[in-house]
Design a protein around this motif. Structure first.
Motif, mmCIF file in Angstrom:
data_model
loop_
_atom_site.group_PDB
_atom_site.id
_atom_site.type_symbol
_atom_site.label_atom_id
_atom_site.label_comp_id
_atom_site.label_asym_id
_atom_site.label_seq_id
_atom_site.Cartn_x
_atom_site.Cartn_y
_atom_site.Cartn_z
ATOM 1 N N SER A 92 28.003 -8.370 -6.695
ATOM 2 C CA SER A 92 29.452 -8.274 -6.882
ATOM 3 C C SER A 92 30.173 -8.682 -5.595
ATOM 4 O O SER A 92 29.548 -8.840 -4.533
ATOM 5 C CB SER A 92 29.842 -6.850 -7.249
ATOM 6 O OG SER A 92 29.642 -5.978 -6.147
ATOM 7 N N ALA A 93 31.499 -8.802 -5.698
ATOM 8 C CA ALA A 93 32.292 -9.122 -4.508
ATOM 9 C C ALA A 93 32.106 -8.055 -3.436
ATOM 10 O O ALA A 93 31.892 -8.357 -2.261
ATOM 11 C CB ALA A 93 33.766 -9.250 -4.890
ATOM 12 N N VAL A 98 29.640 -5.937 1.603
ATOM 13 C CA VAL A 98 28.829 -4.901 2.246
ATOM 14 C C VAL A 98 27.635 -5.530 2.952
ATOM 15 O O VAL A 98 27.299 -5.170 4.098
ATOM 16 C CB VAL A 98 28.364 -3.855 1.211
ATOM 17 C CG1 VAL A 98 27.264 -2.968 1.796
ATOM 18 C CG2 VAL A 98 29.545 -3.004 0.751
ATOM 19 N N PHE A 99 26.981 -6.486 2.280
ATOM 20 C CA PHE A 99 25.831 -7.161 2.898
ATOM 21 C C PHE A 99 26.229 -7.822 4.207
ATOM 22 O O PHE A 99 25.574 -7.626 5.245
ATOM 23 C CB PHE A 99 25.252 -8.200 1.935
ATOM 24 C CG PHE A 99 24.204 -9.078 2.562
ATOM 25 C CD1 PHE A 99 22.897 -8.641 2.684
ATOM 26 C CD2 PHE A 99 24.528 -10.343 3.050
ATOM 27 C CE1 PHE A 99 21.927 -9.445 3.290
ATOM 28 C CE2 PHE A 99 23.573 -11.144 3.649
ATOM 29 C CZ PHE A 99 22.270 -10.697 3.762
ATOM 30 N N VAL A 118 39.404 -5.569 3.509
ATOM 31 C CA VAL A 118 39.225 -7.006 3.275
ATOM 32 C C VAL A 118 39.470 -7.364 1.814
ATOM 33 O O VAL A 118 40.059 -8.410 1.511
ATOM 34 C CB VAL A 118 37.823 -7.446 3.738
ATOM 35 C CG1 VAL A 118 37.485 -8.851 3.226
ATOM 36 C CG2 VAL A 118 37.740 -7.419 5.262
ATOM 37 N N LEU A 119 39.039 -6.526 0.888
ATOM 38 C CA LEU A 119 39.287 -6.771 -0.533
ATOM 39 C C LEU A 119 40.785 -6.844 -0.818
ATOM 40 O O LEU A 119 41.242 -7.652 -1.642
ATOM 41 C CB LEU A 119 38.629 -5.697 -1.389
ATOM 42 C CG LEU A 119 37.111 -5.819 -1.546
ATOM 43 C CD1 LEU A 119 36.532 -4.521 -2.103
ATOM 44 C CD2 LEU A 119 36.743 -6.991 -2.450
ATOM 45 N N GLU A 120 41.566 -6.015 -0.129
ATOM 46 C CA GLU A 120 43.019 -6.076 -0.276
ATOM 47 C C GLU A 120 43.571 -7.358 0.323
ATOM 48 O O GLU A 120 44.462 -8.006 -0.255
ATOM 49 C CB GLU A 120 43.672 -4.860 0.400
ATOM 50 C CG GLU A 120 43.412 -3.542 -0.310
ATOM 51 C CD GLU A 120 44.061 -3.471 -1.678
ATOM 52 O OE1 GLU A 120 45.038 -4.205 -1.924
ATOM 53 O OE2 GLU A 120 43.595 -2.665 -2.510
ATOM 54 N N LYS A 129 33.987 -5.232 -8.460
ATOM 55 C CA LYS A 129 32.707 -4.899 -9.072
ATOM 56 C C LYS A 129 32.116 -6.040 -9.894
ATOM 57 O O LYS A 129 30.998 -5.930 -10.403
ATOM 58 C CB LYS A 129 32.871 -3.655 -9.947
ATOM 59 C CG LYS A 129 33.228 -2.401 -9.165
ATOM 60 C CD LYS A 129 33.345 -1.182 -10.065
ATOM 61 C CE LYS A 129 33.694 0.070 -9.280
ATOM 62 N NZ LYS A 129 33.819 1.260 -10.163
ATOM 63 N N ASP A 130 32.855 -7.137 -10.057
ATOM 64 C CA ASP A 130 32.380 -8.282 -10.845
ATOM 65 C C ASP A 130 31.428 -9.148 -10.024
ATOM 66 O O ASP A 130 31.619 -9.330 -8.814
ATOM 67 C CB ASP A 130 33.562 -9.135 -11.305
ATOM 68 C CG ASP A 130 34.465 -8.394 -12.282
ATOM 69 O OD1 ASP A 130 34.054 -7.316 -12.751
ATOM 70 O OD2 ASP A 130 35.561 -8.895 -12.556
#
Length: 311
Positions: A92-93, A98-99, A118-120, A129-130
């Motif tokens: 997922s994104a 995280v990786f 960062v997602l924001e 979650k996709d």
């Protein structure tokens, strides 16, 4: 101190000189664009800046750290968004971020908080979650950018981040660049889209055939053209039928053609256009459209190289 400084940087592959004595720089908090067609040497230049390629000669530094003598220190100040997508499609994104966050040494609560931030920033919190493999090309590029932001670098390099994506994602990425810069980040942005360089940049370095052929602000580069005007002309046939005549026309300083499209740099469009129409009629070529443009970066490139700035 310059955030980015490049002095006489060179890279050769055998007898082929991919980058030749490049010189440019960016102060902290600036957006610097490397503008040029495909094959100009932009990606080779940033590969040297990011430590992927060793220079053949010259010097470069990131936040005062030599990429040759202090490569690890230079890399710590740097985030890189490669032209190719560097993500795992089955994750997922969030899992991708995280990786990469762990690769930068982030752990625990600090990692979670930074991934959330960062997602924001990239506008994908609702899709975190996709699986990335299901994303559009533009969304993948946004995650690609996010991965480079996780460790809060002082300088970020973006290599052609808007190539082949939809207009909405392109707009989002350009707005991201502006916002990151507003927050104090120095951005080195490579592109062959002159409108992106014009919109984003404090300074622009124009590259062609491995050389930096011009460097300055947008206004400084436009001033190189002087009072000349660019004319874009469409024909009903191949341009070669009339090109030789137009090259000799009084008032035409530079001209380039591809198929039935011609770009000309002229002293006075009111005087030159009738001469072009008359020459075209002599060889039975019909002009189907004429577009007179104010000087822009395309005009500058034509002025410097005799060729239009194309892919």
């Amino acid at each position: 101190m310059k955030a980015i400084e490049v002095k006489n940087l060179r890279k050769s592959f055998g007898d082929f000189a991919a980058v030749q004595d490049a010189n440019f720089g960016a102060d902290s908090g600036e957006v610097l664009s490397l503008l040029g067609p495909n094959g100009a040497g932009k990606s080779t230049t940033i590969s040297m800046l990011s430590g992927l390629l060793a220079p053949t000669g010259g010097e470069a530094s990131i936040m005062g750290h030599s990429v040759i003598k202090e490569p690890e220190a230079a890399k710590k100040s740097l985030g890189v968004v490669p032209q190719d997508i560097a993500l795992y499609p089955d994750l997922s994104a969030r899992e991708n971020l995280v990786f990469w966050g762990k690769m930068y040494g982030l752990r625990g609560a600090a990692l979670k908080q930074r991934v959330d931030e960062v997602l924001e920033i990239i506008g994908l919190a609702d899709r975190q979650k996709d699986h990335v493999g299901k994303f559009s090309g533009g969304m993948k590029r946004r995650v690609n950018i996010g991965a480079a932001l996780l460790h809060k670098p002082e300088v970020i390099i973006m290599d052609e981040p808007t190539v082949g994506i939809d207009p909405q994602s392109r707009r989002h990425i350009l707005d991201n660049v502006k916002e990151l810069n507003k927050q104090g980040m120095t951005v080195l942005y490579t592109t062959h889209y002159m409108e992106e360089a014009a919109e984003l940049s404090d300074h622009i370095a124009i590259m062609d055939k491995g050389r930096v052929i011009a460097y300055g602000t947008h206004d400084e580069l436009i001033q190189m053209v002087g009072e000349q005007t660019r004319i874009d002309i469409t024909l009903n046939t191949e341009a070669e039928k009339v090109l030789a005549l137009w090259q000799k026309a009084e008032g035409v300083s530079k001209i380039d053609a591809l198929d039935g499209k011609v770009t000309a740099l002229v002293d006075d469009s009111n005087r030159v256009l009738p001469r072009l129409f008359e020459a075209a009629s002599r060889v039975d070529v019909r002009i189907t459209s004429v577009d007179i443009q104010e000087p822009n970066l395309e005009t500058v490139f034509l002025h410097l190289t005799g060729r239009a700035l194309r892919d």
